[in-house]
Write a protein that holds these residues in place. Structure first.
Motif, PDB file in Angstrom:
ATOM      1  N   ARG A   8       0.794  -1.211   0.000  1.00 47.53           N
ATOM      2  CA  ARG A   8       0.000   0.000   0.000  1.00 47.53           C
ATOM      3  C   ARG A   8       0.835   1.273   0.000  1.00 47.53           C
ATOM      4  O   ARG A   8       0.316   2.356  -0.198  1.00 47.53           O
ATOM      5  N   PRO A  11       6.103   3.131  -4.100  1.00 50.67           N
ATOM      6  CA  PRO A  11       7.301   2.361  -4.403  1.00 50.67           C
ATOM      7  C   PRO A  11       8.507   3.064  -3.803  1.00 50.67           C
ATOM      8  O   PRO A  11       8.654   4.276  -3.934  1.00 50.67           O
ATOM      9  N   ARG A  13      11.604   3.190  -4.478  1.00 51.61           N
ATOM     10  CA  ARG A  13      12.840   3.317  -5.242  1.00 51.61           C
ATOM     11  C   ARG A  13      13.534   4.608  -4.808  1.00 51.61           C
ATOM     12  O   ARG A  13      12.881   5.557  -4.368  1.00 51.61           O
ATOM     13  N   ALA A 111       1.431  17.546  -0.649  1.00 55.37           N
ATOM     14  CA  ALA A 111       0.687  17.854  -1.875  1.00 55.37           C
ATOM     15  C   ALA A 111       1.537  18.698  -2.821  1.00 55.37           C
ATOM     16  O   ALA A 111       1.165  18.931  -3.959  1.00 55.37           O
ATOM     17  N   THR A 112       2.671  19.180  -2.344  1.00 56.79           N
ATOM     18  CA  THR A 112       3.604  19.937  -3.184  1.00 56.79           C
ATOM     19  C   THR A 112       4.737  18.983  -3.594  1.00 56.79           C
ATOM     20  O   THR A 112       4.794  17.858  -3.100  1.00 56.79           O
ATOM     21  N   PRO A 113       5.622  19.414  -4.485  1.00 58.53           N
ATOM     22  CA  PRO A 113       6.679  18.478  -4.909  1.00 58.53           C
ATOM     23  C   PRO A 113       7.724  18.224  -3.822  1.00 58.53           C
ATOM     24  O   PRO A 113       8.902  18.550  -3.976  1.00 58.53           O
ATOM     25  N   LEU A 266       1.355   8.774   6.460  1.00 63.72           N
ATOM     26  CA  LEU A 266       0.930   9.924   5.662  1.00 63.72           C
ATOM     27  C   LEU A 266       0.401   9.531   4.292  1.00 63.72           C
ATOM     28  O   LEU A 266      -0.417  10.230   3.713  1.00 63.72           O
ATOM     29  N   VAL A 267       0.887   8.432   3.764  1.00 64.00           N
ATOM     30  CA  VAL A 267       0.421   7.973   2.459  1.00 64.00           C
ATOM     31  C   VAL A 267      -0.523   6.818   2.696  1.00 64.00           C
ATOM     32  O   VAL A 267      -0.111   5.766   3.167  1.00 64.00           O
ATOM     33  N   LEU A 268      -1.800   7.040   2.391  1.00 66.67           N
ATOM     34  CA  LEU A 268      -2.802   6.024   2.685  1.00 66.67           C
ATOM     35  C   LEU A 268      -2.702   4.861   1.708  1.00 66.67           C
ATOM     36  O   LEU A 268      -2.265   5.018   0.583  1.00 66.67           O
TER      37      LEU A 268
ATOM     38  N   LYS B  28      -9.218   1.540  -4.604  1.00 73.05           N
ATOM     39  CA  LYS B  28      -8.530   1.855  -3.354  1.00 73.05           C
ATOM     40  C   LYS B  28      -9.361   1.330  -2.191  1.00 73.05           C
ATOM     41  O   LYS B  28     -10.508   1.734  -2.020  1.00 73.05           O
ATOM     42  N   ARG B  64      -6.699  12.413  -3.256  1.00 69.32           N
ATOM     43  CA  ARG B  64      -5.442  11.972  -2.633  1.00 69.32           C
ATOM     44  C   ARG B  64      -4.669  11.042  -3.559  1.00 69.32           C
ATOM     45  O   ARG B  64      -3.440  11.076  -3.592  1.00 69.32           O
ATOM     46  N   THR B  67      -2.484  12.968  -5.982  1.00 67.98           N
ATOM     47  CA  THR B  67      -1.240  13.570  -5.498  1.00 67.98           C
ATOM     48  C   THR B  67      -0.320  12.517  -4.891  1.00 67.98           C
ATOM     49  O   THR B  67       0.672  12.853  -4.248  1.00 67.98           O
ATOM     50  N   ALA B  68      -0.683  11.247  -5.050  1.00 67.88           N
ATOM     51  CA  ALA B  68       0.091  10.145  -4.466  1.00 67.88           C
ATOM     52  C   ALA B  68       0.127  10.222  -2.947  1.00 67.88           C
ATOM     53  O   ALA B  68       1.022   9.684  -2.316  1.00 67.88           O
ATOM     54  N   GLN B  69      -0.863  10.872  -2.365  1.00 66.36           N
ATOM     55  CA  GLN B  69      -0.984  10.830  -0.903  1.00 66.36           C
ATOM     56  C   GLN B  69      -1.836   9.638  -0.492  1.00 66.36           C
ATOM     57  O   GLN B  69      -2.087   9.413   0.685  1.00 66.36           O
ATOM     58  N   ALA B  70      -2.292   8.914  -1.506  1.00 65.39           N
ATOM     59  CA  ALA B  70      -2.846   7.591  -1.308  1.00 65.39           C
ATOM     60  C   ALA B  70      -2.366   6.802  -2.514  1.00 65.39           C
ATOM     61  O   ALA B  70      -2.168   7.377  -3.587  1.00 65.39           O
ATOM     62  N   VAL B  71      -2.129   5.520  -2.331  1.00 66.78           N
ATOM     63  CA  VAL B  71      -1.643   4.707  -3.439  1.00 66.78           C
ATOM     64  C   VAL B  71      -2.700   3.656  -3.768  1.00 66.78           C
ATOM     65  O   VAL B  71      -3.203   2.970  -2.876  1.00 66.78           O
ATOM     66  N   PRO B  85       1.751   6.671  -8.967  1.00 65.54           N
ATOM     67  CA  PRO B  85       2.635   7.505  -8.153  1.00 65.54           C
ATOM     68  C   PRO B  85       4.089   7.604  -8.625  1.00 65.54           C
ATOM     69  O   PRO B  85       4.838   8.386  -8.049  1.00 65.54           O
ATOM     70  N   GLU B  86       4.475   6.880  -9.685  1.00 63.34           N
ATOM     71  CA  GLU B  86       5.905   6.812 -10.035  1.00 63.34           C
ATOM     72  C   GLU B  86       6.530   8.198 -10.231  1.00 63.34           C
ATOM     73  O   GLU B  86       7.604   8.474  -9.732  1.00 63.34           O
ATOM     74  N   GLN B  87       5.863   9.046 -11.018  1.00 61.07           N
ATOM     75  CA  GLN B  87       6.448  10.373 -11.274  1.00 61.07           C
ATOM     76  C   GLN B  87       5.568  11.477 -10.699  1.00 61.07           C
ATOM     77  O   GLN B  87       5.437  12.551 -11.280  1.00 61.07           O
ATOM     78  N   LYS B  89       5.965  13.386  -8.282  1.00 61.72           N
ATOM     79  CA  LYS B  89       6.606  14.635  -7.860  1.00 61.72           C
ATOM     80  C   LYS B  89       6.590  15.666  -8.988  1.00 61.72           C
ATOM     81  O   LYS B  89       6.281  16.840  -8.765  1.00 61.72           O
ATOM     82  N   ARG B  92       3.094  16.949  -9.280  1.00 54.11           N
ATOM     83  CA  ARG B  92       2.728  17.844  -8.180  1.00 54.11           C
ATOM     84  C   ARG B  92       3.342  19.230  -8.346  1.00 54.11           C
ATOM     85  O   ARG B  92       2.783  20.225  -7.872  1.00 54.11           O
TER      86      ARG B  92
END
Ligand SMILES: Nc1ncnc2c1ncn2[C@@H]1O[C@H](COP(=O)(O)OP(=O)(O)OP(=O)(O)O)[C@@H](O)[C@H]1O
Ligand SMILES: [Mg+2]
Lengths: 268, 317
Positions: A8, A11, A13, A111-113, A266-268, B28, B64, B67-71, B85-87, B89, B92
């Motif tokens: 969940r 990744p 990496r 939510a920002t980079p 923080l990441v659900l 999800k 969420r 923004t990859a705040q949930a996967v 979620p790979e890219q 960032k 975002r």
């Protein structure tokens, strides 16, 4: 909320840690600090200073010399580690918990980079810098009571910051484990207090029973105490590199643990 | 089944895709709960998509995921051409997020909040102050720039929350129930803000409970329920498709309403209840038997609200 982390989480990496991301998070903390530096600084400085005076006068009147040092020299250098510990582990635990759970600051940041690695590194870095500076204060007090100033003391903030990074990350890690802010009490009694007492700050650890003095070698704070004494009274290169290495390993391990734990939160 | 445009399988990973974002078969789960359950959704670049759905439909969870705040457990997500979620960032860096729950730094001033975000979004030093000033204007808070957020009114805080997400001029903005709990005047102001974004070509995904808001702002509307999109289209097309063009509305005691529902059901017409009234949808297709049986009915044009209630069985604000 403590579901299996495996499938969940994002990744894991290796991603680049961007200095600009760290800078932005540190900027936020620094802006906040300008509001609160008085109260924050007060509590992290006064407590170690009280320990210094209590032990210095109380214990110092009983023993003149400890491990080859005047007692005021012994405790006046060792106390730096106490100030660093209090100045890093506590903000790591409480500050991080409040920002994550109550203020949702980290939700806004992620939510920002900025990724969790960067967030944790920046928070720990900021606390580390702060605790490195604060750690010097009780030593300055000790100087007023007879500790001889030396050039090596200029390195003390760096030693403090290196130690503080690990303990800040430790605090952040713990903040991601405890179910509520009240639970920090357990961690403080069971972990922080023993670490601070058995670090060679107030008495030398080689006076302890064999197993305990061996265990004390695993206490990162012990390495901080030894490094500070070396900086003030003279280095012995190999041993001191060992202390630096121990603190560096501690910092990296705690950072990795903190990142893992906070990401799961923080990441659900 | 999903009434969405064709998927973009060839989107270049450089953020130049013609799709603002796309979700394909996204699932999800939270334990046994499927919060998002096979979601397919596209937002075309430069358009505003209104995500309508009752409480718990999965709107915030979808945000969420973007923004990859949930996967996601299953499915693929692409935002501004970047796989998530790979890219995430990179994506975002070019999007702004207005969360459902206010997470401003209340102890900092309005300006400080914006300064922090200008840095988080990596604005170059030279452009930062100008960007902060512009965001202050967007939020109409130039005069309150040095006020602590704690001391702002609810409406001002919401405007700041939105301006904070725009400080870096994002190409995509996610708005999660941006006007909930605001008085009508402040809501109008925020609508003007979203209008301005659209005219600048910014892609907008906006979740809302307010049908009126979706009708007013959205190019397309997706009705979401139990984690999936159950209807998609322009507000007008959706209304016509599901509720026809006209509605017969009858007010009366419960016994009368039951009777009306029976008459409509016999003619194969959908109905919905709203408090003391029942509405018969697709009234333009009603046979004489129905209109004759309902002399007390009022005729009105159908609305998106009729569709929403029909599809989700939920009342709306
Ligand atoms: N962190 C979480 N842990 C467990 N369940 C969650 C979590 N977040 C959301 N859910 C559940 O997922 C479902 C969808 O929630 P979500 O917040 O996405 O709905 P929503 O459409 O935004 O609703 P609302 O209109 O009330 O904001 C709900 O049943 C909610 O209880
Ligand atoms: Mg929501």
């Amino acid at each position: 909320m403590s579901a299996p982390v495996s499938s969940r989480t994002a990744p894991s990496r290796l991603r680049r840690i961007e200095p600009a991301a760290l800078g932005a998070v540190v900027f936020r903390e620094a802006t906040m600090f300008r509001r609160y530096w008085r109260s924050t600084t007060f509590s992290s400085v006064v407590e170690p200073t009280i320990y210094l005076l209590a032990f210095g006068f109380g214990f110092g009147s009983l023993v003149a010399r400890v491990a080859g040092y005047d007692y005021i020299d012994f405790v006046g250098t060792g106390i730096v580690a106490t100030a660093v510990l209090f100045g890093s582990a506590f903000p790591g635990m409480f500050g991080t918990f409040i920002k994550r759970v109550f203020q949702k600051t980290y939700d806004a940041v992620l939510a920002t980079p900025v990724d969790t690695e960067e967030l944790v590194a920046a928070e720990a870095l900021w606390i580390a810098l702060r605790s490195g500076v604060l750690g010097v204060v009780p030593m300055l007090v000790a100087i007023a009571f007879g500790l001889q100033p030396s050039w090596g003391m200029l390195l003390v903030p760096l030693i403090g910051a290196l130690t503080g990074f690990g303990f800040a990350a430790f605090g952040i890690w713990v903040s991601g484990i405890v179910p509520s802010i009240d639970s920090f009490g357990y961690v403080i009694s069971a972990v922080v207090t023993p670490l601070f007492l058995v670090a060679g700050t107030f008495f030398p650890i080689d006076g302890l029973p064999g197993w305990a003095s061996t265990a004390a070698l695993l206490n990162p704070l012990y390495h901080c105490v030894e490094l500070v004494r070396s900086a003030v009274f003279g280095f012995s290169l190999l041993t001191d590199l060992g202390h630096v290495a121990a603190l560096a390993v501690f910092g990296v391990v705690m950072w990795l643990l903190a990142v893992r734990r906070l990401r799961a939160r923080l990441v659900l | 089944m999903p009434a969405t445009p064709a998927p973009s399988t060839t989107a270049p990973p450089d953020g130049t895709a013609s799709l603002g974002l796309s979700l394909r078969g996204v699932v999800k789960t939270f334990g046994a709960l499927r919060a998002v359950d096979g979601l397919d959704l596209d937002v075309r670049a430069g358009t505003c998509l209104g995500l309508l759905g009752p409480n718990g439909a999965g709107k915030s969870t979808t945000m969420r995921l973007l923004t990859a705040q949930a996967v996601a457990d299953e499915g693929t997500i692409e935002v501004l051409g970047f796989p998530v979620p790979e890219q995430s960032k990179q994506a975002r860096a070019q999007m702004g997020v207005v969360p459902q729950q206010d997470n401003l730094d209340i102890e900092l001033t309005v300006r400080q909040n914006l300064q922090v975000f200008a840095r988080l979004y990596r604005l170059p030093r030279a452009g930062r102050n100008a960007a902060v000033e512009r965001a202050l204007e967007v939020a109409q808070l130039t005069g309150r720039a040095d006020t602590r957020v704690d001391d702002l009114s609810g409406g001002m805080r919401r405007r700041l929350l939105i301006a904070r997400a725009l400080v870096h001029r994002p190409r995509l903005v996610l708005l999660d129930e941006p006007t909930v709990g605001l008085d009508p005047q402040v809501r109008q102001e925020l609508w003007a803000l979203v209008d301005a974004l659209r005219s600048e070509g910014v892609t907008v995904l906006m979740s809302t409970h307010y049908i009126e808001e979706a009708e007013r702002l959205a190019d397309d509307v997706a009705v979401m329920s139990a984690g999936r999109v159950i209807a998609f289209g322009t507000p007008t097309a959706l209304t016509v498709e599901h509720a026809g063009s006209r509605v017969l509305e009858v007010y009366g005691p419960p016994s009368r309403l039951l009777e009306v529902e029976r008459v409509a059901a016999a003619a194969g017409l959908p109905t919905r209840r709203t408090g003391p009234a029942v509405a018969v949808l697709r009234a333009e297709a009603a046979p004489a038997a129905v209109t004759d049986a309902l002399p007390d009915a009022v005729v009105r044009p159908s609305t998106l609200e009729d569709v929403f209630v029909l599809l989700t069985g939920e009342k709306v604000e």
